[in-house]
Motif scaffolding. Sequence first.
Motif, PDB file in Angstrom:
ATOM      1  N   PRO A  34      71.043   0.327 -21.010  1.00 32.53           N
ATOM      2  CA  PRO A  34      70.107  -0.259 -21.980  1.00 32.53           C
ATOM      3  C   PRO A  34      69.195   0.811 -22.577  1.00 32.53           C
ATOM      4  CG  PRO A  34      70.244  -1.640 -20.031  1.00 32.53           C
ATOM      5  CD  PRO A  34      70.986  -0.373 -19.702  1.00 32.53           C
ATOM      6  N   TYR A  35      69.030   0.736 -23.894  1.00 34.04           N
ATOM      7  CA  TYR A  35      68.195   1.718 -24.587  1.00 34.04           C
ATOM      8  C   TYR A  35      67.717   1.092 -25.888  1.00 34.04           C
ATOM      9  CZ  TYR A  35      66.736   6.124 -26.736  1.00 34.04           C
ATOM     10  OH  TYR A  35      66.008   7.116 -27.335  1.00 34.04           O
ATOM     11  N   GLY A  36      66.424   0.984 -26.054  1.00 33.42           N
ATOM     12  CA  GLY A  36      65.889   0.348 -27.254  1.00 33.42           C
ATOM     13  C   GLY A  36      66.384  -1.077 -27.385  1.00 33.42           C
ATOM     14  N   ASP A  37      66.885  -1.411 -28.561  1.00 27.73           N
ATOM     15  CA  ASP A  37      67.402  -2.759 -28.800  1.00 27.73           C
ATOM     16  C   ASP A  37      68.880  -2.888 -28.463  1.00 27.73           C
ATOM     17  OD1 ASP A  37      64.915  -3.604 -29.748  1.00 27.73           O
ATOM     18  OD2 ASP A  37      65.379  -2.965 -31.802  1.00 27.73           O
ATOM     19  N   GLY A  38      69.475  -1.841 -27.936  1.00 30.34           N
ATOM     20  CA  GLY A  38      70.899  -1.884 -27.612  1.00 30.34           C
ATOM     21  C   GLY A  38      71.201  -1.083 -26.367  1.00 30.34           C
ATOM     22  N   VAL A  39      72.191  -0.202 -26.484  1.00 29.34           N
ATOM     23  CA  VAL A  39      72.566   0.672 -25.369  1.00 29.34           C
ATOM     24  C   VAL A  39      72.556   2.120 -25.868  1.00 29.34           C
ATOM     25  CG1 VAL A  39      73.923  -1.096 -24.203  1.00 29.34           C
ATOM     26  CG2 VAL A  39      75.054   0.440 -25.839  1.00 29.34           C
ATOM     27  N   LEU A  40      72.720   3.037 -24.939  1.00 35.07           N
ATOM     28  CA  LEU A  40      72.619   4.464 -25.252  1.00 35.07           C
ATOM     29  C   LEU A  40      73.540   4.861 -26.403  1.00 35.07           C
ATOM     30  CD1 LEU A  40      70.755   6.341 -23.529  1.00 35.07           C
ATOM     31  CD2 LEU A  40      72.835   7.296 -22.548  1.00 35.07           C
ATOM     32  N   LEU A  41      74.790   4.435 -26.334  1.00 34.49           N
ATOM     33  CA  LEU A  41      75.748   4.835 -27.361  1.00 34.49           C
ATOM     34  C   LEU A  41      75.404   4.238 -28.721  1.00 34.49           C
ATOM     35  CD1 LEU A  41      78.273   6.399 -28.104  1.00 34.49           C
ATOM     36  CD2 LEU A  41      79.659   4.473 -27.292  1.00 34.49           C
ATOM     37  N   ASP A  42      74.802   3.050 -28.737  1.00 34.55           N
ATOM     38  CA  ASP A  42      74.376   2.463 -30.009  1.00 34.55           C
ATOM     39  C   ASP A  42      73.452   3.404 -30.770  1.00 34.55           C
ATOM     40  OD1 ASP A  42      75.666  -0.077 -29.923  1.00 34.55           O
ATOM     41  OD2 ASP A  42      74.131  -0.843 -28.573  1.00 34.55           O
ATOM     42  N   ALA A  43      72.540   4.051 -30.041  1.00 33.97           N
ATOM     43  CA  ALA A  43      71.566   4.934 -30.679  1.00 33.97           C
ATOM     44  C   ALA A  43      72.248   6.126 -31.330  1.00 33.97           C
ATOM     45  CB  ALA A  43      70.535   5.401 -29.658  1.00 33.97           C
ATOM     46  N   VAL A  44      73.248   6.674 -30.668  1.00 30.18           N
ATOM     47  CA  VAL A  44      73.964   7.829 -31.220  1.00 30.18           C
ATOM     48  C   VAL A  44      74.790   7.409 -32.437  1.00 30.18           C
ATOM     49  CG1 VAL A  44      75.588   9.678 -30.729  1.00 30.18           C
ATOM     50  CG2 VAL A  44      74.016   8.900 -28.943  1.00 30.18           C
ATOM     51  N   LEU A  45      75.433   6.252 -32.345  1.00 34.06           N
ATOM     52  CA  LEU A  45      76.203   5.753 -33.488  1.00 34.06           C
ATOM     53  C   LEU A  45      75.297   5.483 -34.685  1.00 34.06           C
ATOM     54  CD1 LEU A  45      78.699   3.302 -31.727  1.00 34.06           C
ATOM     55  CD2 LEU A  45      79.195   5.555 -32.679  1.00 34.06           C
ATOM     56  N   ALA A  46      74.101   4.976 -34.432  1.00 35.49           N
ATOM     57  CA  ALA A  46      73.161   4.716 -35.518  1.00 35.49           C
ATOM     58  C   ALA A  46      72.766   6.013 -36.213  1.00 35.49           C
ATOM     59  CB  ALA A  46      71.923   4.009 -34.976  1.00 35.49           C
ATOM     60  N   THR A  47      72.587   7.072 -35.449  1.00 32.77           N
ATOM     61  CA  THR A  47      72.268   8.375 -36.035  1.00 32.77           C
ATOM     62  C   THR A  47      73.404   8.854 -36.926  1.00 32.77           C
ATOM     63  OG1 THR A  47      70.849   9.014 -34.184  1.00 32.77           O
ATOM     64  CG2 THR A  47      71.777  10.800 -35.496  1.00 32.77           C
ATOM     65  N   ALA A  48      74.639   8.748 -36.427  1.00 36.25           N
ATOM     66  CA  ALA A  48      75.791   9.166 -37.225  1.00 36.25           C
ATOM     67  C   ALA A  48      75.892   8.353 -38.512  1.00 36.25           C
ATOM     68  CB  ALA A  48      77.068   9.029 -36.406  1.00 36.25           C
ATOM     69  N   ARG A  49      75.637   7.060 -38.433  1.00 39.33           N
ATOM     70  CA  ARG A  49      75.733   6.216 -39.633  1.00 39.33           C
ATOM     71  C   ARG A  49      74.679   6.611 -40.662  1.00 39.33           C
ATOM     72  NH1 ARG A  49      76.596   1.759 -35.501  1.00 39.33           N
ATOM     73  NH2 ARG A  49      78.853   1.366 -35.562  1.00 39.33           N
ATOM     74  N   ARG A  50      73.505   6.996 -40.206  1.00 38.90           N
ATOM     75  CA  ARG A  50      72.458   7.399 -41.143  1.00 38.90           C
ATOM     76  C   ARG A  50      72.842   8.668 -41.901  1.00 38.90           C
ATOM     77  NH1 ARG A  50      69.001   5.616 -36.992  1.00 38.90           N
ATOM     78  NH2 ARG A  50      68.696   7.736 -36.177  1.00 38.90           N
ATOM     79  N   CYS A  51      73.706   9.454 -41.306  1.00 40.72           N
ATOM     80  CA  CYS A  51      74.116  10.711 -41.948  1.00 40.72           C
ATOM     81  C   CYS A  51      75.128  10.498 -43.068  1.00 40.72           C
ATOM     82  CB  CYS A  51      74.700  11.654 -40.901  1.00 40.72           C
ATOM     83  SG  CYS A  51      73.487  12.338 -39.757  1.00 40.72           S
ATOM     84  N   GLY A  52      75.845   9.404 -43.071  1.00 40.94           N
ATOM     85  CA  GLY A  52      76.794   9.148 -44.142  1.00 40.94           C
ATOM     86  C   GLY A  52      78.017  10.042 -44.117  1.00 40.94           C
TER      87      GLY A  52
END
Length: 209
Positions: A34-52
């Motif tokens: 668990p991390y933030g509103d999701g899980v650890l990997l969610d946070a990394v995927l969100a970063t990648a998505r922001r990069c486009g």
Amino acid sequence: MPPACEFPSNAVTAAVILAAGASKRLGRPKQLLPYGDGVLLDAVLATARRCGFAQTVLALGGSAREVLGAVDTTGCEVALNPDYGQGCSSSIAAAIAVLRPDTEAVVLLLGDQPGIRAASVAPLLRALAGPDGPGAAVCRYDDGPGHPLAFSRRLFPDLASLHGDKAVWKLLEQRAEDVIKVPTPGNVPLDVDTEDDYRRVLAELQGAG
């Protein structure tokens, strides 16, 4: 909303997210902590998505079924690595094999390092730009080098042939004259290998909130 990190020119870039580890030291899948509103990997995927990125490749191995059942991998191409026990290099090779043929640069992100910032990526890619650019770019944080790491196309064969767990750093040492270190604010983002690491990551998140 435009991507958080504008890439130079029209370069075709890809993210490779390394999340295939078996979490042996932790004893449970760290991708699903668990991390933030999701899980650890969610946070990394969100970063990648922001990069486009033009392509995002998610390397999975240990606990792959559980991860795919719990994490939203929309927009990712999953590279399953049956040899994940042989270290990160096997996951890099599995991911390189599915990159688009026109990919000009790849950025390596660790699936257990949720504190990596999207804003750290564009300077790496800018550093690689141009026909005479270096083969690799590394974040140079206040306390030393760290991920993300970026590699130009000419080093893809080297990445695909790596062996072992720390082989990518050995490659950077071997190619030191072809590597640029990009000044990056702050300390190297924490990654998670143990319960103590996880507690520190959570404390950092709470402190930033």
